[in-house]
Design an enzyme around this catalytic site. Sequence first.
Site, PDB file in Angstrom:
ATOM      1  N   HIS A  97       0.962  -0.016  -9.919  1.00  0.00           N
ATOM      2  CA  HIS A  97      -0.075  -0.727  -8.945  1.00  0.00           C
ATOM      3  C   HIS A  97      -0.477  -1.751  -9.759  1.00  0.00           C
ATOM      4  O   HIS A  97      -1.764  -2.020  -9.883  1.00  0.00           O
ATOM      5  CB  HIS A  97      -1.023   0.119  -8.510  1.00  0.00           C
ATOM      6  CG  HIS A  97      -1.790  -0.421  -7.317  1.00  0.00           C
ATOM      7  ND1 HIS A  97      -2.266   0.411  -6.227  1.00  0.00           N
ATOM      8  CD2 HIS A  97      -1.967  -1.634  -6.945  1.00  0.00           C
ATOM      9  CE1 HIS A  97      -3.042  -0.603  -5.551  1.00  0.00           C
ATOM     10  NE2 HIS A  97      -2.689  -1.841  -5.608  1.00  0.00           N
ATOM     11  N   GLU A 137      -2.182   7.789  -6.273  1.00  0.00           N
ATOM     12  CA  GLU A 137      -2.158   6.950  -7.591  1.00  0.00           C
ATOM     13  C   GLU A 137      -3.091   7.619  -8.525  1.00  0.00           C
ATOM     14  O   GLU A 137      -3.615   6.971  -9.668  1.00  0.00           O
ATOM     15  CB  GLU A 137      -2.614   5.543  -7.323  1.00  0.00           C
ATOM     16  CG  GLU A 137      -1.405   5.103  -6.556  1.00  0.00           C
ATOM     17  CD  GLU A 137      -1.581   3.500  -6.221  1.00  0.00           C
ATOM     18  OE1 GLU A 137      -2.655   3.010  -6.570  1.00  0.00           O
ATOM     19  OE2 GLU A 137      -0.939   2.652  -5.569  1.00  0.00           O
ATOM     20  N   ARG A 153       0.863  -1.193   0.034  1.00  0.00           N
ATOM     21  CA  ARG A 153       0.130  -0.005   0.122  1.00  0.00           C
ATOM     22  C   ARG A 153       0.846   1.256   0.051  1.00  0.00           C
ATOM     23  O   ARG A 153       1.977   1.278   0.837  1.00  0.00           O
ATOM     24  CB  ARG A 153      -0.990  -0.124   1.234  1.00  0.00           C
ATOM     25  CG  ARG A 153      -2.153  -1.044   0.930  1.00  0.00           C
ATOM     26  CD  ARG A 153      -2.939  -0.455   0.065  1.00  0.00           C
ATOM     27  NE  ARG A 153      -4.152  -1.324  -0.264  1.00  0.00           N
ATOM     28  CZ  ARG A 153      -4.364  -1.993  -1.145  1.00  0.00           C
ATOM     29  NH1 ARG A 153      -2.970  -2.282  -1.880  1.00  0.00           N
ATOM     30  NH2 ARG A 153      -5.311  -2.740  -1.359  1.00  0.00           N
TER      31      ARG A 153
END
Length: 312
Positions: A288, A261, A232
């Site tokens: 990600h 993000e 994370r």
Amino acid sequence: MKVLITDNCHEDLVIGLSSHGNEVDYLPHLSLDEIDAIIAAYDGIIINTRVKMDKARIDLGQCLSFIGRMGSGLDIIDLPHAALKGIKVISSPEGNAQAVAEHSLAMLLTLLNKLPLGESQVKNFEWDREGARGRELSGKTIGIIGYGHTGPALAQVLSGFRVNIKVYDKYKEISDSVNCAATIVQSTFEDIIAHCDVISFNIPLTDETALLIDESLLRRIKPGAILINASRGGIVKLDDVWNAIEDGRLGGCCLDVFPNEKPQTYNSKEAEVINKMAKHPAVILTPHVAGWTIESKQKIAQILVDKIVSNI
């Protein structure tokens, strides 16, 4: 049950739930406002990272008996409020643990072997073999912080490289029977930080772990160590990591997750840090996607179907 799936998923999730008599609406293109407008009609909702199940949205789901999470991160769900309302939360971290482990290894090997530099040289008709000289993984001491699902998978994929593996998990006793070809040594957090050549963080984002990787931690880390984070982004203070890279305290970092993000929302400082990191040869960045494989998409679907059918 009537179930709403709000994000792109493998067809096995829709087929599997439907085959057990559930009415499934697969509507991945709904906006958040559109989801809020219809959520009251559903007994269950299945989400990915796009849809945050905060208190307000949970309250709108007046008939919800469960929230399904494609993947592992539960920081997007107000867990105490869901529990208060009697709503079960079902996640599927087993589904993408292998994918995250393999991606973490791929980033590490890319960094150690200077693959981006080597590729760039060939594409530019350059042949600086000495400049592209890499390092071997064998013989290194790897620290794994967090040993839930991804941690053991990472240990397994590392086991063929003749590395030493140290593991720390605050909430789990590490069993000698873990299915891994390498020797796993249970250690302390501080020992891993101070002595490991590579440190992988495989922990959830909680109040306890938020901004864990900060200036204080980085000043205790073994000089020249490589940091991996595919868990994370919120556990990292990105400015502090960049400072440690720039002044040489960190030997490198591999990041698949970030505090923000959504590049379109970056302020000037966020954009500056990302730009600097992206140009540094000791930094590997990916968007990600560590758990985002063809195989993990299907595994997650199958695991969710099994858990929902068994528990609801």
